[in-house]
Write a protein that holds these residues in place. Structure first.
Motif, PDB file in Angstrom:
ATOM      1  N   ASP A  55       0.833  -1.194   0.000  1.00 51.56           N
ATOM      2  CA  ASP A  55       0.000   0.000   0.000  1.00 51.56           C
ATOM      3  C   ASP A  55       0.871   1.249   0.000  1.00 51.56           C
ATOM      4  O   ASP A  55       0.585   2.221  -0.718  1.00 51.56           O
ATOM      5  N   GLN A  56       1.923   1.253   0.798  1.00 56.94           N
ATOM      6  CA  GLN A  56       2.821   2.410   0.842  1.00 56.94           C
ATOM      7  C   GLN A  56       3.622   2.557  -0.441  1.00 56.94           C
ATOM      8  O   GLN A  56       4.047   3.660  -0.791  1.00 56.94           O
ATOM      9  N   LEU A  57       3.808   1.455  -1.158  1.00 58.81           N
ATOM     10  CA  LEU A  57       4.544   1.489  -2.420  1.00 58.81           C
ATOM     11  C   LEU A  57       3.625   1.714  -3.620  1.00 58.81           C
ATOM     12  O   LEU A  57       4.095   1.743  -4.758  1.00 58.81           O
ATOM     13  N   HIS A  58       2.319   1.864  -3.344  1.00 58.30           N
ATOM     14  CA  HIS A  58       1.321   2.091  -4.408  1.00 58.30           C
ATOM     15  C   HIS A  58       1.405   1.002  -5.476  1.00 58.30           C
ATOM     16  O   HIS A  58       1.395   1.268  -6.683  1.00 58.30           O
ATOM     17  N   VAL A  59       1.484  -0.235  -5.018  1.00 61.98           N
ATOM     18  CA  VAL A  59       1.538  -1.372  -5.938  1.00 61.98           C
ATOM     19  C   VAL A  59       0.135  -1.653  -6.466  1.00 61.98           C
ATOM     20  O   VAL A  59      -0.816  -1.747  -5.681  1.00 61.98           O
ATOM     21  N   PRO A  60      -0.052  -1.775  -7.770  1.00 58.21           N
ATOM     22  CA  PRO A  60      -1.377  -2.092  -8.323  1.00 58.21           C
ATOM     23  C   PRO A  60      -1.899  -3.421  -7.769  1.00 58.21           C
ATOM     24  O   PRO A  60      -1.123  -4.303  -7.373  1.00 58.21           O
ATOM     25  N   LEU A  61      -3.220  -3.581  -7.777  1.00 59.50           N
ATOM     26  CA  LEU A  61      -3.825  -4.778  -7.191  1.00 59.50           C
ATOM     27  C   LEU A  61      -3.337  -6.056  -7.860  1.00 59.50           C
ATOM     28  O   LEU A  61      -3.121  -7.072  -7.179  1.00 59.50           O
ATOM     29  N   ARG A  62      -3.176  -6.038  -9.179  1.00 54.65           N
ATOM     30  CA  ARG A  62      -2.699  -7.231  -9.888  1.00 54.65           C
ATOM     31  C   ARG A  62      -1.349  -7.677  -9.327  1.00 54.65           C
ATOM     32  O   ARG A  62      -1.109  -8.866  -9.122  1.00 54.65           O
ATOM     33  N   ASP A  63      -0.476  -6.715  -9.072  1.00 54.04           N
ATOM     34  CA  ASP A  63       0.856  -7.040  -8.578  1.00 54.04           C
ATOM     35  C   ASP A  63       0.856  -7.347  -7.086  1.00 54.04           C
ATOM     36  O   ASP A  63       1.757  -8.043  -6.595  1.00 54.04           O
ATOM     37  N   ARG A  64      -0.143  -6.866  -6.358  1.00 57.71           N
ATOM     38  CA  ARG A  64      -0.258  -7.263  -4.948  1.00 57.71           C
ATOM     39  C   ARG A  64      -0.571  -8.760  -4.858  1.00 57.71           C
ATOM     40  O   ARG A  64      -0.059  -9.451  -3.974  1.00 57.71           O
ATOM     41  N   ASN A  65      -1.399  -9.241  -5.769  1.00 53.93           N
ATOM     42  CA  ASN A  65      -1.658 -10.686  -5.808  1.00 53.93           C
ATOM     43  C   ASN A  65      -0.365 -11.458  -6.076  1.00 53.93           C
ATOM     44  O   ASN A  65      -0.139 -12.522  -5.497  1.00 53.93           O
ATOM     45  N   ARG A  66       0.478 -10.953  -6.966  1.00 61.35           N
ATOM     46  CA  ARG A  66       1.746 -11.623  -7.259  1.00 61.35           C
ATOM     47  C   ARG A  66       2.655 -11.655  -6.032  1.00 61.35           C
ATOM     48  O   ARG A  66       3.351 -12.644  -5.782  1.00 61.35           O
ATOM     49  N   LEU A  67       2.649 -10.573  -5.267  1.00 63.31           N
ATOM     50  CA  LEU A  67       3.424 -10.548  -4.026  1.00 63.31           C
ATOM     51  C   LEU A  67       2.928 -11.616  -3.056  1.00 63.31           C
ATOM     52  O   LEU A  67       3.727 -12.346  -2.446  1.00 63.31           O
ATOM     53  N   THR A 226     -11.287   3.727  -4.530  1.00 61.70           N
ATOM     54  CA  THR A 226     -10.985   2.654  -3.573  1.00 61.70           C
ATOM     55  C   THR A 226     -11.334   1.290  -4.174  1.00 61.70           C
ATOM     56  O   THR A 226     -12.174   0.569  -3.636  1.00 61.70           O
ATOM     57  N   PRO A 227     -10.707   0.916  -5.270  1.00 60.29           N
ATOM     58  CA  PRO A 227     -11.060  -0.358  -5.908  1.00 60.29           C
ATOM     59  C   PRO A 227     -10.562  -1.550  -5.100  1.00 60.29           C
ATOM     60  O   PRO A 227      -9.508  -1.504  -4.465  1.00 60.29           O
ATOM     61  N   MET A 228     -11.327  -2.643  -5.147  1.00 64.15           N
ATOM     62  CA  MET A 228     -10.909  -3.907  -4.546  1.00 64.15           C
ATOM     63  C   MET A 228     -10.928  -5.031  -5.573  1.00 64.15           C
ATOM     64  O   MET A 228     -10.659  -6.186  -5.239  1.00 64.15           O
ATOM     65  N   ASP A 229     -11.264  -4.712  -6.808  1.00 65.56           N
ATOM     66  CA  ASP A 229     -11.267  -5.669  -7.906  1.00 65.56           C
ATOM     67  C   ASP A 229     -10.253  -5.200  -8.942  1.00 65.56           C
ATOM     68  O   ASP A 229     -10.157  -3.998  -9.238  1.00 65.56           O
ATOM     69  N   ILE A 230      -9.491  -6.127  -9.528  1.00 64.27           N
ATOM     70  CA  ILE A 230      -8.436  -5.766 -10.463  1.00 64.27           C
ATOM     71  C   ILE A 230      -8.999  -5.064 -11.692  1.00 64.27           C
ATOM     72  O   ILE A 230      -8.429  -4.074 -12.169  1.00 64.27           O
ATOM     73  N   THR A 231     -10.108  -5.557 -12.211  1.00 66.46           N
ATOM     74  CA  THR A 231     -10.702  -4.941 -13.402  1.00 66.46           C
ATOM     75  C   THR A 231     -11.053  -3.488 -13.151  1.00 66.46           C
ATOM     76  O   THR A 231     -10.742  -2.607 -13.965  1.00 66.46           O
ATOM     77  N   ILE A 232     -11.684  -3.211 -12.022  1.00 62.66           N
ATOM     78  CA  ILE A 232     -12.066  -1.844 -11.678  1.00 62.66           C
ATOM     79  C   ILE A 232     -10.832  -0.988 -11.411  1.00 62.66           C
ATOM     80  O   ILE A 232     -10.772   0.199 -11.758  1.00 62.66           O
ATOM     81  N   ASP A 233      -9.807  -1.594 -10.818  1.00 64.88           N
ATOM     82  CA  ASP A 233      -8.573  -0.873 -10.528  1.00 64.88           C
ATOM     83  C   ASP A 233      -7.883  -0.401 -11.798  1.00 64.88           C
ATOM     84  O   ASP A 233      -7.195   0.626 -11.796  1.00 64.88           O
ATOM     85  N   GLU A 234      -8.080  -1.135 -12.904  1.00 63.15           N
ATOM     86  CA  GLU A 234      -7.292  -0.890 -14.104  1.00 63.15           C
ATOM     87  C   GLU A 234      -8.022  -0.121 -15.201  1.00 63.15           C
ATOM     88  O   GLU A 234      -7.455   0.103 -16.266  1.00 63.15           O
ATOM     89  N   ILE A 235      -9.267   0.289 -14.969  1.00 65.61           N
ATOM     90  CA  ILE A 235      -9.958   1.065 -15.999  1.00 65.61           C
ATOM     91  C   ILE A 235      -9.965   2.552 -15.646  1.00 65.61           C
ATOM     92  O   ILE A 235      -9.864   2.929 -14.481  1.00 65.61           O
ATOM     93  N   ALA A 236     -10.044   3.358 -16.688  1.00 63.97           N
ATOM     94  CA  ALA A 236     -10.096   4.812 -16.520  1.00 63.97           C
ATOM     95  C   ALA A 236     -11.087   5.382 -17.520  1.00 63.97           C
ATOM     96  O   ALA A 236     -11.248   4.852 -18.628  1.00 63.97           O
TER      97      ALA A 236
END
Length: 253
Positions: A55-67, A226-236
């Motif tokens: 969260d402090q590194l502003h990692v996208p949700l997709r990459d948080r799953n990879r972590l 405040t997205p919690m889904d990857i799809t929503i996190d990645e659209i603009a």
């Protein structure tokens, strides 16, 4: 294929953000020693600690799953199709934004700049485009810069290319992506120092020549807070506005 540990991945994200271990430790309210131990694999972080640092590194949700997967934990964030029932409220809000923006153009694109939704004001512009460019996935960068797309209509193409280059390069610096890198190298390199450029006091407009008239447009970008889904996190949502009264009149007739 290189397999990284969670500590190595966290170090990559920290370095990408230009932070020291102490910077990250202070931001996450942990000790710098603990950050060091995690990065070197001498300490196994909990799932909550991984997400706290991410969260402090502003990692996208997709990459948080990879972590999380790298540390042996289950992914925390789902990736659903945009038309999934669980996303119906979010999808409805996007539709409302698009419709409310008419008669001006607005569209929705994903992390690779593929267009996923538009409002009706975009349709007349698509009529100027070669049909093969409109086969899904329709890519906004390709559409804007391809000679069979909008490029012949754009008066200040050098400005528009520079804006795309800046936005995509910032995006890649934030979250590297192989497909987006390939798109950048194909369409946005090398930098073109030639071409007409526009002096602007506030924002750089995109100038389109349509039917003998010049339309001057600028845009704004909207994302979910405040997205919690990857799809929503990645659209603009990109919404275009007229930059002068003459352009406004074109759309409101």
């Amino acid at each position: 294929m290189i397999v990284y540990t969670v500590g190595e991945l966290l170090r990559q994200w920290r370095q990408r953000r230009g932070l020291s271990q102490l910077d990250l430790a202070i931001a996450a309210d942990v000790s710098a020693r603990h950050v060091s131990l995690v990065e070197t694999g001498k300490s196994t972080p909990s799932a909550d600690m991984i997400l706290r640092l991410a969260d402090q590194l502003h990692v996208p949700l997709r990459d948080r799953n990879r972590l999380l997967l790298a540390a042996g934990f289950a992914p925390r964030y789902a990736e659903r199709p945009l038309d999934d029932t669980a996303l119906s409220a979010a999808l409805d809000s996007v539709r409302r934004v698009l419709q409310a923006h008419e008669p001006y153009p607005a569209l929705v694109f994903d992390r690779r700049w593929n267009i996923v939704m538009t409002n009706r004001a975009v349709d007349p512009f698509f009529a100027q485009v070669a049909p093969d460019l409109l086969r899904p996935p329709v890519n906004l960068v390709r559409l804007g810069l391809d000679p069979r797309g909008f490029a012949p209509l754009v008066v200040n193409l050098a400005d528009v290319r520079a804006v795309f280059r800046s936005r995509v390069s910032r995006q890649l610096a934030t979250a590297p992506d192989a497909e987006l890198t390939a798109l950048y190298e194909e369409l946005l390199m090398p930098e073109d120092p030639t071409g007409q450029r526009v002096d602007a006091d506030v924002v750089i407009p995109m100038i389109l020549r349509i039917g003998g008239r010049e339309l001057r447009l600028f845009s704004t970008i909207t994302t979910f807070g405040t997205p919690m889904d990857i799809t929503i996190d990645e659209i603009a949502i990109e919404s275009y506005y007229p930059a002068d009264p003459e352009s406004a009149a074109y759309f409101t007739k």
